[in-house]
Design a protein around this motif. Structure first.
Motif, short mmCIF file in Angstrom:
data_model
loop_
_atom_site.label_atom_id
_atom_site.label_comp_id
_atom_site.label_asym_id
_atom_site.label_seq_id
_atom_site.Cartn_x
_atom_site.Cartn_y
_atom_site.Cartn_z
N ASP A 55 0.84 -1.19 0.00
CA ASP A 55 0.00 0.00 0.00
C ASP A 55 0.88 1.24 0.00
N VAL A 56 0.47 2.24 -0.76
CA VAL A 56 1.19 3.50 -0.78
C VAL A 56 0.61 4.38 0.33
N LEU A 57 1.45 4.81 1.23
CA LEU A 57 1.03 5.72 2.29
C LEU A 57 1.23 7.14 1.77
N TRP A 58 0.14 7.78 1.41
CA TRP A 58 0.21 9.07 0.76
C TRP A 58 0.54 10.17 1.74
N ASP A 59 1.46 11.03 1.35
CA ASP A 59 1.73 12.26 2.06
C ASP A 59 1.82 13.37 0.99
N PHE A 60 2.05 14.59 1.43
CA PHE A 60 2.04 15.70 0.49
C PHE A 60 3.15 15.56 -0.55
N GLN A 61 4.31 15.07 -0.17
CA GLN A 61 5.43 14.92 -1.11
C GLN A 61 5.10 13.88 -2.20
N LYS A 62 4.53 12.74 -1.81
CA LYS A 62 4.16 11.72 -2.79
C LYS A 62 3.04 12.21 -3.69
N LEU A 63 2.08 12.93 -3.11
CA LEU A 63 0.98 13.48 -3.90
C LEU A 63 1.51 14.46 -4.94
N ARG A 64 2.43 15.33 -4.53
CA ARG A 64 3.01 16.31 -5.46
C ARG A 64 3.82 15.61 -6.54
N PHE A 65 4.62 14.60 -6.16
CA PHE A 65 5.43 13.83 -7.11
C PHE A 65 4.54 13.15 -8.15
N TYR A 66 3.53 12.43 -7.69
CA TYR A 66 2.65 11.70 -8.61
C TYR A 66 1.82 12.65 -9.46
N SER A 67 1.36 13.76 -8.89
CA SER A 67 0.58 14.74 -9.66
C SER A 67 1.41 15.35 -10.78
N PHE A 68 2.67 15.65 -10.49
CA PHE A 68 3.54 16.22 -11.51
C PHE A 68 3.71 15.25 -12.67
N PHE A 69 3.98 13.98 -12.37
CA PHE A 69 4.20 13.02 -13.45
C PHE A 69 2.89 12.67 -14.16
N THR A 70 1.76 12.74 -13.48
CA THR A 70 0.48 12.54 -14.13
C THR A 70 0.21 13.67 -15.12
N PHE A 71 0.50 14.90 -14.71
CA PHE A 71 0.37 16.05 -15.60
C PHE A 71 1.30 15.90 -16.80
N LEU A 72 2.54 15.49 -16.55
CA LEU A 72 3.51 15.27 -17.62
C LEU A 72 3.04 14.17 -18.57
N ALA A 73 2.48 13.10 -18.02
CA ALA A 73 1.97 12.00 -18.86
C ALA A 73 0.84 12.48 -19.75
N GLY A 74 -0.02 13.34 -19.22
CA GLY A 74 -1.10 13.90 -20.03
C GLY A 74 -0.57 14.75 -21.18
N ILE A 75 0.46 15.54 -20.92
CA ILE A 75 1.07 16.35 -21.98
C ILE A 75 1.70 15.46 -23.04
N VAL A 76 2.46 14.45 -22.60
CA VAL A 76 3.11 13.54 -23.55
C VAL A 76 2.06 12.78 -24.36
#
Length: 182
Positions: A13-34
């Protein structure tokens, strides 16, 4: 909050914190652009990212499959609605892909359940990404060789007027029947 009630977390299980949320959100945004720029689905980018984050391979492949289903279905509907692809072809290939996905998923799931080797899912994901990369490179070189190795660069989308020194490149077909002659 699950921590307050001593919830029995799974080791993957991924224990979400603000750093992981920010990391995953950034790469999700990048994946959408790509995905929007070059047409690969978000699953090609986010699948390996989820593995790096520690998400269980079964969850990663299920999430990736859902993303691919949604993006490819929406693109197929757009092409059918715009008249670029006959609906008969779209329906045929949809059924073939659905059957292939069902057979592949049930066989791989049965193998993972029987052997307990979830690493097979990571291997399948890596193989698909590698084959897609090789396919893009082969497609690039085949396109360049058919254009006498003329790299026209970035041009207008609809058509390109040719000069004697420039490559004559057609960007769109006149009719959808040219793409599917049968």
């Amino acid at each position: 909050d699950r921590l307050a009630v001593h919830y029995p977390f799974n080791e993957t299980d991924v224990l979400w914190d603000f750093q992981k949320l920010r990391f995953y959100s950034f790469f999700t945004f990048l994946a959408g652009i790509v995905a929007g720029l070059i047409g690969i689905g978000g699953g090609m980018v986010l699948g390996p990212l989820m593995i790096v984050m520690g998400v269980h391979p079964s969850v990663s492949t299920a999430t990736t499959a859902t993303m691919i289903l949604l993006t490819s279905s929406s693109v197929a509907v757009i092409f059918v609605m715009s008249g670029l692809v006959p609906w008969e072809y779209a329906l045929f290939f949809f059924l073939v892909c659905l059957f292939g996905a069902y057979i592949g998923k049930t066989r791989i799931d049965a193998y993972v359940k029987r052997t307990g080797m979830a690493s097979v899912l990571i291997g399948v994901l890596a193989t698909i990404i590698a084959l897609a990369t090789v396919g893009c490179i082969v497609n690039l070189f085949l396109g360049l060789s058919s254009a006498d190795w003329c790299l026209a660069g970035f041009n207008s989308f609809c058509s390109i007027k040719s000069d004697e020194d420039a490559c004559d490149v057609r960007m769109l077909l006149d009719k959808p029947e040219d793409l599917f002659p049968y």
